[in-house]
Design a protein around this motif. Structure first.
Motif, short mmCIF file in Angstrom:
data_model
loop_
_atom_site.label_atom_id
_atom_site.label_comp_id
_atom_site.label_asym_id
_atom_site.label_seq_id
_atom_site.Cartn_x
_atom_site.Cartn_y
_atom_site.Cartn_z
N MET A 144 0.84 -1.19 0.00
CA MET A 144 0.00 0.00 0.00
C MET A 144 0.88 1.24 0.00
SD MET A 144 -2.86 1.29 2.74
CE MET A 144 -1.79 1.89 4.02
N ALA A 145 0.58 2.14 -0.91
CA ALA A 145 1.33 3.39 -1.01
C ALA A 145 0.45 4.55 -0.59
CB ALA A 145 1.82 3.60 -2.43
N LYS A 146 1.10 5.63 -0.18
CA LYS A 146 0.42 6.88 0.16
C LYS A 146 0.54 7.77 -1.07
CE LYS A 146 2.36 8.71 3.58
NZ LYS A 146 2.94 9.35 4.77
N ILE A 147 -0.59 8.09 -1.70
CA ILE A 147 -0.59 8.84 -2.96
C ILE A 147 -1.38 10.14 -2.79
CG2 ILE A 147 -1.25 8.80 -5.39
CD1 ILE A 147 -0.89 5.75 -5.33
N LEU A 148 -0.76 11.24 -3.20
CA LEU A 148 -1.41 12.55 -3.17
C LEU A 148 -2.04 12.83 -4.53
CD1 LEU A 148 -2.03 15.41 -2.07
CD2 LEU A 148 0.28 16.06 -2.79
N ILE A 149 -3.30 13.22 -4.51
CA ILE A 149 -3.99 13.69 -5.72
C ILE A 149 -4.12 15.20 -5.58
CG2 ILE A 149 -6.06 13.58 -7.15
CD1 ILE A 149 -6.72 10.92 -5.62
N ALA A 150 -3.50 15.95 -6.48
CA ALA A 150 -3.61 17.41 -6.48
C ALA A 150 -4.42 17.83 -7.70
CB ALA A 150 -2.22 18.05 -6.51
N ASP A 151 -5.65 18.29 -7.46
CA ASP A 151 -6.55 18.65 -8.55
C ASP A 151 -7.62 19.57 -7.98
OD1 ASP A 151 -8.50 18.62 -10.71
OD2 ASP A 151 -7.57 16.76 -11.40
N HIS B 87 -4.46 1.62 -1.94
CA HIS B 87 -3.59 2.73 -1.58
C HIS B 87 -4.28 3.69 -0.61
CE1 HIS B 87 -0.71 1.44 -4.52
NE2 HIS B 87 -1.59 1.52 -5.49
N GLN B 88 -3.47 4.41 0.14
CA GLN B 88 -3.95 5.49 1.00
C GLN B 88 -3.94 6.76 0.16
OE1 GLN B 88 -1.51 6.19 4.43
NE2 GLN B 88 -2.65 8.00 5.05
#
Length: 119
Positions: free
Chosen positions: A1-8, A26-27
């Motif tokens: 599990m990865a920590k992924i940032l969505i910037a939108d 994923h987180q």
């Protein structure tokens, strides 16, 4: 599990991508613009960033440059996810340090492949 940032800045885009990432295990972290994205990257050190280009206040290219110029976080891979589909946009993103570029509407198979390639 990865920590992924969505910037939108699009709530709908963030929701669609977040649902997909959560389904993959994923987180998810979220930012509404480039300034917030940079702050979250510096504070939470995500494993990967999915960054829109066209956002208010600080666009994705500016935020990407700020991330790549910061010694603490420059190692974090950033994939641009944008409606801007011209070759020059993709070239510019690469020159700024992006590891990938996906055009909207998002092809989720391609997104999954790019994520797996860069984690």
């Amino acid at each position: 599990m990865a920590k992924i940032l969505i910037a939108d800045d699009s709530k709908l885009q963030k929701l669609e991508i977040a649902k997909f990432l959560i389904k993959l295990g994923h987180q998810v972290l979220e930012a509404k613009d480039g300034n917030e994205a940079v702050q979250i990257v510096e504070q939470f050190l995500p494993d990967l960033v999915l960054m829109d280009v066209v956002m208010p206040d600080c666009n994705g290219f500016s935020a990407l440059r700020r991330i790549k110029n910061n010694e603490k976080v420059k190692h974090i891979p950033v994939i641009m996810v944008s409606t801007k589909s011209e070759d020059i946009d993709k070239i510019w993103a690469s020159k700024q340090g992006a590891v990938g570029y996906i055009t909207k509407p998002v092809d989720f198979n391609l997104l999954e492949n790019e994520i797996n390639k860069n984690l």
